[in-house]
Design a protein around this motif. Structure first.
Motif, mmCIF file in Angstrom:
data_model
loop_
_atom_site.group_PDB
_atom_site.id
_atom_site.type_symbol
_atom_site.label_atom_id
_atom_site.label_comp_id
_atom_site.label_asym_id
_atom_site.label_seq_id
_atom_site.Cartn_x
_atom_site.Cartn_y
_atom_site.Cartn_z
ATOM 1 N N GLN A 29 0.838 -1.204 0.000
ATOM 2 C CA GLN A 29 0.000 0.000 0.000
ATOM 3 C C GLN A 29 0.874 1.255 0.000
ATOM 4 N N THR A 49 -0.698 -12.733 -2.004
ATOM 5 C CA THR A 49 -1.983 -12.504 -1.340
ATOM 6 C C THR A 49 -1.688 -12.310 0.148
ATOM 7 N N TYR A 94 -14.349 -0.539 2.091
ATOM 8 C CA TYR A 94 -13.468 0.626 1.950
ATOM 9 C C TYR A 94 -14.273 1.858 1.514
ATOM 10 N N ASP A 307 -9.251 -16.833 1.137
ATOM 11 C CA ASP A 307 -8.669 -15.616 1.670
ATOM 12 C C ASP A 307 -9.049 -15.546 3.143
HETATM 13 P P1 AMP Z 1 -5.297 -8.802 0.744
HETATM 14 O O1 AMP Z 1 -3.832 -8.983 0.455
HETATM 15 O O2 AMP Z 1 -5.850 -7.617 0.071
HETATM 16 O O3 AMP Z 1 -6.061 -10.044 0.476
HETATM 17 O O4 AMP Z 1 -5.446 -8.469 2.332
HETATM 18 C C1 AMP Z 1 -5.264 -9.389 3.347
HETATM 19 C C2 AMP Z 1 -5.952 -8.972 4.639
HETATM 20 O O5 AMP Z 1 -5.271 -7.898 5.267
HETATM 21 C C3 AMP Z 1 -7.397 -8.521 4.454
HETATM 22 O O6 AMP Z 1 -8.180 -9.146 5.442
HETATM 23 C C4 AMP Z 1 -7.366 -7.027 4.677
HETATM 24 O O7 AMP Z 1 -8.570 -6.575 5.241
HETATM 25 C C5 AMP Z 1 -6.209 -6.874 5.635
HETATM 26 N N1 AMP Z 1 -5.491 -5.578 5.482
HETATM 27 C C6 AMP Z 1 -5.283 -4.899 4.345
HETATM 28 N N2 AMP Z 1 -4.568 -3.792 4.597
HETATM 29 C C7 AMP Z 1 -4.304 -3.766 5.913
HETATM 30 C C8 AMP Z 1 -3.599 -2.866 6.771
HETATM 31 N N3 AMP Z 1 -3.007 -1.775 6.312
HETATM 32 N N4 AMP Z 1 -3.533 -3.161 8.071
HETATM 33 C C9 AMP Z 1 -4.123 -4.272 8.549
HETATM 34 N N5 AMP Z 1 -4.805 -5.172 7.800
HETATM 35 C C10 AMP Z 1 -4.895 -4.915 6.488
#
Ligand code: AMP
Length: 604
Positions: A29, A49, A94, A307
């Motif tokens: 991010q 992922t 979001y 996931d």
């Molecule tokens: P993803 O890689 O998008 O599948 O995200 C994996 C998990 O991490 C999901 O459950 C998101 O809600 C959570 N997540 C995404 N960004 C953050 C963050 N900055 N801090 C904590 N959790 C996060």
């Protein structure tokens, strides 16, 4: 470390981020969001992922689209229905303060008319699987001619699944000047080709190294005989009472079988593979997410959409055909900053693959031993002791206390504790007492190579009256038997083929099934006889002759009629043997015994 505010996100998104409890941006991010916010650019992001990549493309997309317009402006393509639904869900969360936002999921296995209706209401963002998307485009149920942002999520997976043509077709309906953001865990040649073909001078970001495994995952392997795989899996589960795992098998059939066996043996397990209906898959995934299922047995394809953040262990029951797939498997654990363990149960013939995987993931495996019975009993006992120690007292018991105290008036504390724990411990103990050592040394021979003929007490050796003259070699015999008996890859072992007869082994638990099948079976017009060979190890000269002679002695010269009637007698004998024996040598007591305490509780 920057904050989400530093990245330049608007108030609506910051509020949703606070609600979600995200404190700091993740690496992907932090790298992707400023680039995507600041310019209209194509992007290639290498990220696993679980690294927060949905938000990495989701926040900028939500920031950039016009929610007051009903035109579809963003298209996110993802490999599976599960992932598609997860992304949609995340995007909705979001964007929950973005008034007027409509994110629609388009995927197969659900009503196309309903999805078309949703789109017609005005979807600024569509999240889709390629197959259904293509279908809807060709039926003119969606219009993506004005999209400004397209995301190819898990691009390597989409290409693995054969979506290249679909993706090309879909993108041909989108404007040339849109921005394309490609996210992929690995960078095989095919993904690089897509990037080249569809993207204009993309910026690149990498989280961790290409194809590299995340740092929160440790890797272990366990070397066992191929036929002991299942026992090894059970022990690993028992040695980790709070395990929440995905077990990967190579085929749908093995996946189903392993899950069924686990369930039969009292574990809370479920199968996830392509032969199940969408409804069945949804139910299994729901139970897994709710932790009603502790062990999900899955194929690679079906698991692509998984996931779930809290997976403690990924277990490679069998290694994948393509070792690159290992990265995807292990990426299912160690997500969202948590630690995880990726385990490989490996047989002698596959152990060299571990080195190749190490080269890909740039990490070392630790070779570990399958815990023995005593270790498991101790782990389970202490886990129970801790649970009891941390249990909140239910005061409904108070009213029964007098009677209970009366019953234990003469029992001192130590004795009471011992009795109390024996209720559970004896089950463990009975099950694992005298259990065999499953570990094999790296230098020893694998049984399937035909050299290690040490027959264990857990296996049965059989004589069968077909051999080389009938066109068999050891592999053909194994395949023949597996097919006939509907058995798994490792269920037949130590096959030894002679001119006119052969030997093979199975675990004792399959004895009844094997013998029952061959009571009246003809192959190419000839009756096939199978009987138990006295020598479990088999293979030696004496045993071989003994096997042949015994057959002739019994069958009065091996006449067909004689064989048939003898087979009948044999099955009578077996029935009485079967009833006096425990159901399984290593797992028999399992289903009735200690396993029932843990899984049953979690099933409720
Ligand atoms: P993803 O890689 O998008 O599948 O995200 C994996 C998990 O991490 C999901 O459950 C998101 O809600 C959570 N997540 C995404 N960004 C953050 C963050 N900055 N801090 C904590 N959790 C996060």
């Amino acid at each position: 470390m920057s904050t989400f505010k530093d990245l330049g996100l608007n108030e609506y998104l910051l509020q949703a981020i606070t609600d979600l409890g995200f404190v700091n941006p993740s690496e992907v991010q932090e790298k992707a969001i400023p680039i995507l916010l600041e310019s209209e650019t194509d992007l290639v992001a290498l990220a696993q992922t679980g690294t927060g990549k949905t938000a990495a493309f989701g926040f900028p997309m939500l920031e950039k689209i016009d929610v007051n317009s009903r035109t579809t402006q963003g298209l996110i393509l993802s490999p599976t229905r599960e992932l598609c639904l997860q992304i949609t869900n995340e995007m909705k969360q979001y964007g929950k303060y973005c008034k007027g936002l409509n994110v629609v999921a388009i995927y197969g296995g659900s009503s196309i008319t309903d999805q078309a209706r949703e789109v017609k209401r005005g979807a600024q963002i569509i999240v889709a699987t390629p197959g259904r998307m293509k279908d809807m485009i060709s039926r003119r149920l969606v219009d993506i001619t004005k999209i400004q942002y397209s995301v190819l999520d898990e691009a390597d997976e989409m290409l693995n699944m054969g979506f290249y043509e679909d993706i090309t077709d879909i993108l041909s309906h989108t404007p040339e000047d849109k921005s394309t953001w490609l996210f992929s865990a690995t960078m095989p040649r095919e993904v690089a080709t897509i990037a080249k073909k569809f993207m204009d001078n993309p910026q690149e970001i990498t989280v961790g190294n290409k194809n590299e495994s995340t740092s929160t995952v440790s890797h272990e392997y366990y070397l066992v005989n191929a036929r002991d795989r299942y026992q090894a899996l059970k022990r690993l589960s028992d040695a980790n009472p709070d395990i929440f795992s995905v077990v990967f098998c190579r085929t749908k059939r093995d996946t189903q079988k392993v899950a069924e066996k686990l369930i039969e043996d009292g574990y809370s397990a479920g199968a996830l593979h392509g032969d199940l209906s969408q409804n069945q898959r949804d139910l299994v995934m729901k139970s897994f997410r709710n932790k009603q299922i502790q062990t999900l047995v899955a194929t690679d394809v079906a698991a692509r959409g998984i996931d779930v953040d809290d997976i403690t262990h990924v277990i490679n029951y069998q290694l994948p055909d393509e070792i690159e797939t290992y990265t995807h498997r292990s990426g299912r654990t160690g997500r969202a900053g948590k630690t995880g363990v990726s385990i490989v149960i490996v047989s002698k013939s596959e152990v060299r693959k571990i080195k190749s995987i190490e080269r890909i993931i740039k990490k070392q495996f630790e070779k570990k031993d399958i815990p023995d019975g005593a270790d498991i009993c101790e782990v389970q006992l202490m886990s129970l002791a801790n649970k009891i120690h941390n249990t909140e007292i239910n005061h409904e018991i108070d009213k029964h206390l007098t009677r209970i105290n009366e019953l234990f008036a003469d029992t001192d504390k130590d004795e009471l504790i011992k009795k109390f724990f024996s209720v559970e411990f004896t089950r463990f103990y009975n099950y694992y007492n005298k259990s065999k050592n499953l570990n094999i040394a790296e230098g020893s021979f694998d049984s399937d190579g035909g050299r290690d003929f040490k027959g264990g007490k857990n296996s049965t050796r059989y004589f069968i009256n077909v051999g080389r003259k009938d066109g068999f070699d050891w592999m053909k015999l194994k395949d023949f038997l597996r097919e006939l008996l509907d058995l798994g890859k490792d269920d037949i072992f130590k096959a030894e083929v002679k001119d006119s007869f052969s030997f093979f082994n199975t675990e004792n638990e399959l004895k009844e099934k094997v013998l029952a099948f061959f009571t009246d079976f003809k192959h190419e017009g000839r009756f096939v006889n199978v009987e138990v060979s006295e020598n479990r190890g088999g293979g030696g000269r004496r045993d071989r002759k003994g096997g042949g002679r015994r057959r002739d002695d019994k069958r009065g010269g091996g006449k067909r009629e004689g064989r048939r009637s003898d087979s009948g007698n044999r099955s009578e004998r077996r029935r009485s043997e079967g009833s006096s024996k425990p159901r399984r040598s290593d797992s028999g007591s399992k289903s009735n015994d200690f396993a029932s305490s843990r899984p049953r509780r979690s099933r409720r």
